[in-house]
Design an enzyme around this catalytic site. Structure first.
Site, short mmCIF file in Angstrom:
data_model
loop_
_atom_site.label_atom_id
_atom_site.label_comp_id
_atom_site.label_asym_id
_atom_site.label_seq_id
_atom_site.Cartn_x
_atom_site.Cartn_y
_atom_site.Cartn_z
N HIS A 1 1.70 11.32 -1.68
CA HIS A 1 0.43 11.14 -0.97
C HIS A 1 -0.28 12.49 -0.98
O HIS A 1 0.10 13.40 -0.25
CB HIS A 1 0.71 10.65 0.46
CG HIS A 1 -0.48 10.02 1.11
ND1 HIS A 1 -1.39 9.27 0.40
CD2 HIS A 1 -0.92 10.02 2.38
CE1 HIS A 1 -2.34 8.83 1.22
NE2 HIS A 1 -2.07 9.27 2.43
N HIS B 1 0.85 -1.19 0.00
CA HIS B 1 0.00 0.00 0.00
C HIS B 1 0.89 1.24 0.00
O HIS B 1 1.92 1.27 0.67
CB HIS B 1 -0.88 -0.01 1.26
CG HIS B 1 -1.66 1.25 1.47
ND1 HIS B 1 -1.40 2.13 2.49
CD2 HIS B 1 -2.70 1.77 0.78
CE1 HIS B 1 -2.26 3.14 2.43
NE2 HIS B 1 -3.05 2.95 1.40
N ASN B 2 0.48 2.27 -0.76
CA ASN B 2 1.27 3.51 -0.83
C ASN B 2 2.77 3.19 -0.92
O ASN B 2 3.58 3.66 -0.12
CB ASN B 2 1.00 4.42 0.37
CG ASN B 2 -0.37 5.09 0.27
OD1 ASN B 2 -1.09 4.92 -0.72
ND2 ASN B 2 -0.74 5.86 1.27
N ASP C 1 0.36 6.53 -6.66
CA ASP C 1 -0.58 7.64 -6.47
C ASP C 1 -0.19 8.79 -7.40
O ASP C 1 0.81 9.47 -7.13
CB ASP C 1 -0.46 8.13 -5.02
CG ASP C 1 -1.76 7.99 -4.27
OD1 ASP C 1 -2.79 7.89 -4.92
OD2 ASP C 1 -1.72 8.01 -3.02
N GLU D 1 -3.63 4.86 -8.58
CA GLU D 1 -4.57 5.80 -7.97
C GLU D 1 -4.47 7.08 -8.79
O GLU D 1 -3.52 7.85 -8.66
CB GLU D 1 -4.17 6.07 -6.51
CG GLU D 1 -4.67 5.04 -5.53
CD GLU D 1 -6.17 5.17 -5.29
OE1 GLU D 1 -6.61 6.22 -4.81
OE2 GLU D 1 -6.90 4.22 -5.60
N GLU E 1 1.53 0.14 -5.48
CA GLU E 1 0.58 1.24 -5.69
C GLU E 1 1.30 2.50 -6.14
O GLU E 1 2.38 2.82 -5.63
CB GLU E 1 -0.19 1.51 -4.39
CG GLU E 1 -1.29 2.52 -4.59
CD GLU E 1 -2.11 2.77 -3.33
OE1 GLU E 1 -3.14 3.45 -3.44
OE2 GLU E 1 -1.72 2.30 -2.25
#
Length: 750
Positions: A349, A304-305, A336, A383, A334
């Protein structure tokens, strides 16, 4: 005994390292400082200091290093590329989560000497056999204890050594051992005498007792006696006699014993301490599962992230985080993406103070490291917060940088009824993102109903599915999707989850939804069987709650128990949750894909983690673990007089009915060779999903116990019999020779 260093120091590169070099240590564009580096005489420790630091210096072991990168192969060295040419630069990469060491040499020749020299030493540490490891370990202790560096060790130095080794021994006994080892009666021990001292110190009575039970003369195990031990205690079947012969050839240090086809106590102990004698079935470490089933039938190691090295609010975004995750076998990372000010999409983020990196640099890092640890497919979970223009740039970067690695069309041109397998997708990178229409037909050029996956569920965490009002509100904030980017989404189309009934009647195998941890937990409790059935056909991605700004993790086992495949964790955060993740994915060649149990792959399964007795093939098992002893546990507190009071806890993680913890009593003041001889018992109702975690802690009656080491593995990978458990640090790296000695039995519950 010959020191490790003397065997390699004839190499010209090693000679340069031992002489020492002035290298520039680089932390950033503005922090570049000269340090003197050299390899110590043990051939394993690199020492360095500043010219201004007085007596202060730092050291690290080559065993801590994973690789050497040549040239501008880190973000820091890339940032100073104009100032220092590539042939002067190199990066030392450490195991685990420890940061890299970026260095600049004064000449290309010196850089090459260090690059080739360190590579040679890394190779040597990785290919040592058990005897060489033990020799190195003994040599290390001798070096540490010989304070005045005269090649001898007096009794005062021995007493200090015992404290360093976590041994609380009365002076009388220590002097007795010292006198027995001091054959020349010189009042000091040379290296050969020290080996004898070390052997007496590390004599394992508990191993000797097992040896005695099977040895006719108490001196050696003949082939048939070893065969009997392997059959009776290690539960080996037909191959035990062949295996006995192999073990003698592999581990017996005495030539005369080997000629007799026998094994001495030394050889027996070496076998028990080896990977073959470990708790983890050696054949399960290799790639051994069927990799030709649909993707939805596997648990997939997921991050995640991925871009973050620290917390979610002001942590550093880094390419290194992607490299570390991929090298650990992570198969879903991931990204973003946000609009960059100069037309280049950036990764960070959003709406926080985390630093920013370029999307194209992330894709380049993924290309280079995607298939170093595993050949099986990597999923890029996008994302997408960009406008149409920069989305098109994202698509162009993916196509241009990844080339043939990027999957851009259906494998056989047919719309699938089930997802392709990891085997069919070997070497491919799949994009997970929103898509215009389905694979069957292409609709309009723009897509409405757009929020990013995580915002969509974060707005209503815990809701089973969004209400009409929420969807209307979202559709007013329409964002459009670039056709170029949409066309790159093949088998991982992100869709909103509208409930299990809707998925049963309308869901396509290539559609996948993301769930926050709280939403997934709620669904698991309310409709466990439905969730398990859904996960036989479609992929689910679970991610940590938005409230976990410290990058903490949730328990992934709860999500695996309902068949969720992409259970995304913050890989940068060490602790129990990552221990479980590492434990599950340690099997099957660390390839990042684990085949789910059969009862979780059948679309009509009635399995629910809440009602395990109702499933077909229900067969509970009893697990009995005799915790016998510990060996050379690391010190927790580095204060000179401090010695640990260790206890062992065994924890079971699985379906709710199987969750359990049992622990031994603690042993006062002995981290060197504590003996417990206590048995812990468990009953497992769904052993196929259980993970077993062995934890060693330093008991403290006044406050929380301190962590010493742990090892986690799937129940299905356990070898029964007399086994060693090789402990790992909090960071998941090896801490040899720290181990536990146990006797494990598994039987049917009657």
């Amino acid at each position: 005994m010959e020191a490790e260093g003397s065997r390699v120091q004839d190499d010209p590169n090693i000679k340069v390292m031992m002489t020492g070099s002035n290298l520039r240590k680089v932390k950033s564009r503005s922090w570049k400082k000269q340090r003197h580096f050299r390899l110590l005489q043990d051939g394993l420790t690199i020492w360095y200091k500043s010219r201004w630091a007085g007596r202060g210096h730092s050291t690290f072991s080559v065993a801590e290093l994973e690789a050497v990168r040549e040239g501008h192969q880190s973000e820091v060295l890339m940032s100073i590329a104009e100032e220092f040419p590539a042939d002067l630069c190199f990066t030392l990469v450490f195991h685990g989560r420890q940061g890299n060491l970026d260095l600049v040499a004064e000449t290309p020749e010196e850089a090459q000497a260090w690059i080739q020299g360190v590579r040679k030493l890394i190779h040597k540490t990785q290919t040592m056999d058990e005897k060489e490891r033990l020799d190195q370990w003994v040599w290390d202790w001798f070096q540490k204890a010989d304070k005045n560096k005269d090649g001898k060790m007096n009794f005062k130095e021995v007493k200090k050594l015992l404290k360093m080794m976590n041994v609380d021994m009365n002076e009388e006994h220590a002097l007795h051992l010292f006198t027995m080892a001091d054959k020349l009666e010189s009042g000091s021990l040379e290296i050969g005498e020290f080996v004898h001292f070390y052997k007496m110190l590390t004599q394992r009575d508990e191993v000797w007792k097992v040896f005695q039970d099977y040895s006719g003369d108490g001196e050696k195990l003949m082939m048939e006696e070893l065969d009997n031990f392997l059959k009776t205690e290690q539960h080996e079947g037909e191959r035990s006699s062949q295996h006995a012969h192999e073990l003698i050839c592999r581990y017996e240090p005495s030539e005369s014993a080997m000629k007799q086809g026998a094994m001495s106590l030394d050889g027996f102990q070496m076998y028990l301490c080896s990977q073959e004698g470990s708790v983890f079935k050696p054949e399960h470490r290799e790639l051994h599962q069927d990799m030709s089933q649909p993707l939805s039938h596997y648990f997939i190691s997921s991050s995640h992230n991925t871009y973050l090295l620290e917390d979610q609010l002001r942590g550093q975004s880094s390419l290194e985080a992607y490299i570390q995750a991929l090298k650990r076998g992570c198969r879903c990372v991931e990204v973003d993406c946000w609009d960059g000010s100069d037309g280049e999409p950036i990764v960070y983020h959003g709406h926080t103070l985390t630093s920013k990196i370029l999307f194209k640099d992330v894709v380049s890092a993924v290309k280079e490291y995607a298939f170093k640890a595993s050949d099986f497919p990597v999923i890029l979970s996008l994302e997408n917060h960009c406008g149409v223009e920069q989305q098109t740039i994202i698509a162009q970067h993916l196509i241009y940088i990844l080339g043939d690695m990027l999957l851009t069309s259906l494998l056989d041109g047919q719309v699938p009824l089930q997802l392709p397998s990891p085997q069919e997708l070997k070497g491919k990178i799949l994009l997970k993102a929103k898509k215009i229409g389905g694979l069957e037909k292409c609709l309009d050029d723009t897509l409405t109903d757009e929020f990013s996956d995580e915002e969509e569920t974060a707005n209503s965490e815990g809701d089973t599915c969004a209400t009409e009002d929420q969807l209307d509100k979202k559709s007013k904030e329409k964002s459009k999707l670039s056709r170029e980017l949409s066309d790159l989404v093949i088998y991982c189309k992100s869709v909103h989850f509208h409930g299990f009934e809707h998925a049963r009647s309308h869901g396509q195998c290539y559609e996948m939804s993301s769930f926050s941890e709280s939403k997934a937990k709620k669904l698991a409790k309310e409709a466990g069987t439905d969730f398990v059935q859904y996960n036989t056909q479609q992929l689910s991605r679970i991610y940590p709650s938005g409230l976990r700004t410290d990058s903490s993790n949730y328990n992934p086992q709860e999500m695996w128990s309902i068949g969720c495949q992409i259970v995304a964790l913050n890989f940068q955060t060490a602790g129990l949750e990552m221990d479980l993740n590492d434990g599950l994915f340690r099997q099957n060649g660390c390839c990042g894909y684990i085949l789910k149990p059969e009862f979780m792959r059948d679309g009509n399964t009635q399995f629910s983690p809440e009602k395990t007795e109702e499933r077909q093939g229900y067969r509970p098992l009893r697990l009995s673990i005799q915790v016998i002893s510990g060996q050379q546990l690391p010190k927790v507190n580095q204060k000179e007089g401090s010695i640990v009071d260790p206890l062992v806890r065994v924890e079971i993680y699985g379906v709710p009915q199987d969750q359990a913890k049992e622990e031994t009593s603690h042993i006062n003041n002995n981290g060197f060779n504590p003996v417990w001889n206590e048995t812990l018992n468990f009953v497992l109702h769904t052993p196929e999903l259980a993970l077993v975690r062995f934890v060693v802690e330093d008991y403290d009656k006044a406050s929380r116990n301190d962590f010493i080491g742990q090892f986690t593995l799937p129940f299905t990978c356990i070898q029964t019999g007399y086994r060693h458990i090789h402990l790992l640090s909090k960071d998941g790296t090896a801490i040899p020779p720290s181990s536990l000695f146990v006797n494990i039995s598994i039987s049917e519950l009657t």
